[in-house]
Design an enzyme around this catalytic site. Structure first.
Site, mmCIF file in Angstrom:
data_model
loop_
_atom_site.group_PDB
_atom_site.id
_atom_site.type_symbol
_atom_site.label_atom_id
_atom_site.label_comp_id
_atom_site.label_asym_id
_atom_site.label_seq_id
_atom_site.Cartn_x
_atom_site.Cartn_y
_atom_site.Cartn_z
ATOM 1 N N TRP A 1 13.957 98.776 24.219
ATOM 2 C CA TRP A 1 13.117 97.577 24.278
ATOM 3 C C TRP A 1 14.033 96.356 24.208
ATOM 4 C CZ3 TRP A 1 10.791 94.935 19.558
ATOM 5 C CH2 TRP A 1 9.852 93.955 19.932
ATOM 6 N N ASP B 1 11.448 103.068 15.283
ATOM 7 C CA ASP B 1 10.491 102.067 15.738
ATOM 8 C C ASP B 1 9.344 102.818 16.408
ATOM 9 O OD1 ASP B 1 9.089 99.927 16.728
ATOM 10 O OD2 ASP B 1 10.728 99.112 17.943
ATOM 11 N N ALA C 1 5.630 102.246 17.942
ATOM 12 C CA ALA C 1 4.679 101.208 18.348
ATOM 13 C C ALA C 1 3.505 101.753 19.144
ATOM 14 C CB ALA C 1 5.405 100.142 19.181
#
Length: 394
Positions: free
Chosen positions: A127, A208, A210
């Site tokens: 990202w 992470d 999401a």
């Protein structure tokens, strides 16, 4: 003094959004912005969230601050959703943050305070905001191989070889599920090899996550994370509720610090509180309160899980349709990876020139590295994208 400031480069995705808005063609397709859209191109409020909001309006009596770490009920509910029984609750410190991005930033800040010389190993690609934040904080970035642009799958041998160079005091940043921007995920066997490698090096994982629920299921998407939590002495987890609860603008996230040494939990909680205080004092609560209500109410949770399933299956259907359409047009299976990837994103393997050709000739907008948001499609626009890809020679 402000004349000394340097102009910053424009965000490529925001530039793409602007170009899309200015394009007068009615048949244009936006595959760049990373938000979920339904078949009508809308980002709806989820049914359970809407119901929780109505309930909250009736019973909420104050807009006063919560604690520095946010409401404990939110942390408890998210612990159950993310970690389950992978470790005891009293091993985990947690702090609410302004979205998943806030959790990532706070996690990086915690790493920097623990070890200013820490190298953060980051998948190539990742990202873009991971890299942007790390560069802004002047932290040490170490890329590791992840995506094979030829096979459009995980370059796992390269990944293991690269993260094996990590050492005690370094951090390896992992995507919990639905890898952004590629959509290529690790298998559970590969997760175990990553854990074995990290245990040998002494490096700390940071996950992470999401898109839990958008890949293979809520529990399935957390399986790798839970394996890491159960086996590693320390883990950082940055979680976002923007996608799977649809509360993008409410900025609802959570940073969790897991330590198998329970004595560390209090110190970690104090550090998370301190970081919140230095950055924004008290975190936002509205979205966190809605998420907590949905997760703790049986009826709301059942409806939410059903809507997440509908979203997941809708995106999977679009993947299968696109892969099938491309197979028909090319008489080959070289795009089968589209159906195999998971989550909202896939990287098609187009060159920047091919991406531009698709924009000019077909009004198809995607990021220059050919990452597309599958949720930007519907059953009518899939053939348009497939034809644009073939015409551009992808």
């Amino acid at each position: 003094m402000f004349e000394l400031l340097k102009e910053q480069p424009e965000d490529k995705i925001l530039m793409l959004m602007q170009a899309y808005r200015e394009d007068p063609r009615e048949a244009k397709i936006d595959l760049g912005v990373g938000v979920y859209k339904n078949a009508e191109g809308k980002t709806p409020i989820m049914r359970a969230v809407k119901a929780a909001e109505k309930q909250l309006w009736e019973v909420e009596e104050t807009k006063s601050y919560t604690g520095l770490a946010g409401d404990v009920g939110f942390a408890d509910a998210m612990f159950d959703l993310l970690i389950g029984d992978a470790c005891p609750r009293d091993c985990v410190a947690a702090a609410a943050t302004p979205g998943g991005t806030g959790a990532v930033r706070q996690g990086f800040d915690m790493i920097r305070m623990a070890n200013r010389e820490a190298r953060v190993f980051v998948s190539d690609p990742t990202w873009p905001n991971h890299l942007s934040i790390l560069k802004h904080m002047e932290m040490h970035i170490q890329p590791y191989r992840y995506f094979d642009s030829e096979t459009r799958s995980v370059n796992f041998a390269g990944m293991i070889e690269d993260i094996a160079d990590a050492r005690v005091g370094d951090v390896v940043l992992l995507h919990g599920c639905c890898h952004n921007p590629t959509g290529a995920n690790l298998t559970l066997e590969q997760w175990q090899q990553v854990i074995d490698t990290l245990l040998k090096t002494g490096a700390t994982p940071m996950i992470d996550i999401a898109y839990q629920g958008f890949g293979d299921g809520l529990a399935e998407d957390a399986a790798g994370l839970r394996m890491v939590v159960a086996q590693m002495p320390e883990v950082l987890i940055a979680a976002s509720c923007s996608k799977n609860f649809g509360v993008y603008r409410e900025r609802t996230g959570l940073l969790l610090a897991v330590a198998q040494d329970k004595v560390r939990r209090q110190a970690n909680q104090g550090m998370l509180n301190y970081l919140n205080r230095q950055n924004y004092s008290f975190p936002p609560d509205h979205g966190a309160r809605l998420v907590t209500m949905v997760l703790q109410d049986d009826a709301l949770r059942m409806d939410w899980e059903e809507e997440v399933r509908e979203i997941r299956e809708g995106v999977l259907a679009l993947r299968q349709q696109l892969a099938g359409e491309l197979a028909r047009l090319t008489n080959s299976d070289r795009f089968a990876f589209v159906a195999e990837h998971r989550g909202m994103f896939s990287r098609l393997g187009a060159t920047p020139e091919q991406v531009e050709a698709m924009r000019v000739s077909h009004g198809v907008y995607m990021v220059g590295d050919s990452r597309i948001n599958m949720a930007g499609l519907n059953k009518d626009s899939v053939p348009v994208l497939a034809e644009a890809m073939v015409a551009a020679g992808v």
